[in-house]
Design an enzyme around this catalytic site. Structure first.
Site: not given
Ligand code: NAD
Length: 359
Positions: A142, A192, A224, A248, A252
């Site tokens: 970001y 990852k 994942d 992020d 959620d």
């Protein structure tokens, strides 16, 4: 000892839920003999109306001179057509950046009394779920280099860069291990590393930091797999630490398994013990001013403030236990009500929780 708290009620249901959280703070202060000094300031739409700016300089100044900040919520249709940098949400981003908050902590808790609100089956939830997602907030993709360029045969191309330094990873890892020490002493670092070089560095640095916390168990998980495991077997997690983008998404996902946005607190921490505490939800204009908002997310945010900024673990537990007690007695705001429960308004829910603390 006196604790200085800046309070930014904001817009919509912000002032309503903040008022109840301050009532709970007072009750906890009385019970434990603590002195809190509260100073309020404007942020968001109300600040635009009063000063023409969503984050007036005096608000930022007050926050910087306080030990912690409690924020309600900002935003509403009235200010939706203003240019981006003048909207209430710009005040929110400005305050987070202006206070150097690099760690976002979001607990996802399913209280046994609210099992029915979760979309997960009860045999998966078992006796409740209690996960803390620690998300890096100021680095990664970001904030990395991004741009567009023209290719010869394939049209426009665009790129975003995931960058993490050892220092950035080390400081967020420390937040996670410190938090785990106050909980079940387990950290799952999500990355990852099978594909990304930045993740391989992430994994190396977290592993080194873990050596300073021999009492905390560390495991690594690919993102994942983590997304899957949160649904398949959430009880395996205590603290999850991860990058800005993975956090992020996973925070959620973890929130959703609890079933109600009105129950979710959060903390954003910077260096030292300073922190900003706020409910995950927004200003809910659809129910503002109707005594319908659930104040529990904001009340639990005060609980997080006790724990993470002030080291008052007993006071934090008192608040969490008071919330559980009131829920177990069957009291609910409308957003979490189910058959056989008693619906109460914002003020009554606040009063019941205060009473559970003083009683
Ligand atoms: P929202 O979280 O305000 O509301 C989503 C839904 O959840 C609504 O139906 C609302 O009634 C309900 N809800 C939210 N909090 C609740 C509570 N405590 N008790 C009961 N029900 C609750 O999200 P939105 O509708 O997308 O956004 C409304 C405004 O809030 C917008 O202006 C948005 O930009 C702003 N917003 C602010 C923040 C923040 O201040 N941190 C976060 C998200 C959205």
């Amino acid at each position: 000892m006196k604790y200085d708290i800046a309070v930014l009620p904001g817009d919509g249901i912000g002032p309503e839920v903040t008022e109840e959280a301050l009532g709970v703070l007072e009750a906890v202060g009385k019970k434990f003999g603590l002195e809190f000094s509260i100073k309020k300031a404007l942020l968001g739409g109300c600040a635009i109306d009063a000063t023409g700016h969503p984050l007036p300089p005096e608000t930022l100044e007050l926050c910087r001179s306080s030990s912690a900040v409690l924020l309600g919520a900002v935003g509403g249709a009235k200010w939706d057509n203003l240019p981006g940098n003048m909207r209430p949400e710009a005040g929110l981003l400005g305050i987070r950046a202006g206070l150097g908050l690099f760690a976002n902590l979001r607990p996802a808790v399913i209280y046994p009394a609210l099992k029915d609100a979760s979309p997960l089956r009860s045999d998966i939830i078992k006796d409740g779920i209690d996960i803390l997602v620690v998300r890096e907030l100021t680095g990664g993709m970001y904030f990395g280099k991004k741009g567009r360029y023209e290719t010869e045969n394939e049209g426009t191309a665009a790129f975003d860069t995931e960058v993490y330094s050892t220092q950035e990873i080390r400081r967020i890892a420390r937040v996670a291990f410190e938090a785990a020490r106050k909980r079940k002493k387990k950290v799952t670092s999500v990355d990852k590393a099978n594909v990304l070089e930045s993740s391989r560095l992430w994994r190396e640095v977290v592993t080194v930091v873990a050596k300073d916390y021999p009492d905390v168990e560390l495991n690594h998980m690919y993102v994942d797999n983590a997304a899957m495991q949160l649904i398949r077997c959430p009880e395996q997690f205590d603290v999850i630490v991860t990058s800005n983008m993975f956090g992020d998404i996973l925070s959620d996902e973890a929130s959703m398994i609890t079933g109600s946005i009105g129950m979710l607190p959060s903390a954003s921490l910077g260096d030292g013990t300073f922190g900003l505490y706020e409910p995950v939800h927004g200003s809910a204009p659809d129910i503002a001013g109707q005594d319908k908002a659930n104040p529990i997310a904001t009340i639990l945010s005060v609980g997080m403030m006790m724990k993470y900024s002030f080291g008052l673990d007993d006071a934090a537990k008192e608040i969490e236990d008071a919330v559980s007690k009131v829920l177990e007695k069957g009291y609910r705001t409308a957003d979490i009500a189910s058959e056989g429960t008693r619906i109460v308004g914002t003020k009554e829910m606040g009063r019941l929780i205060r009473e559970a603390i003083s009683g």
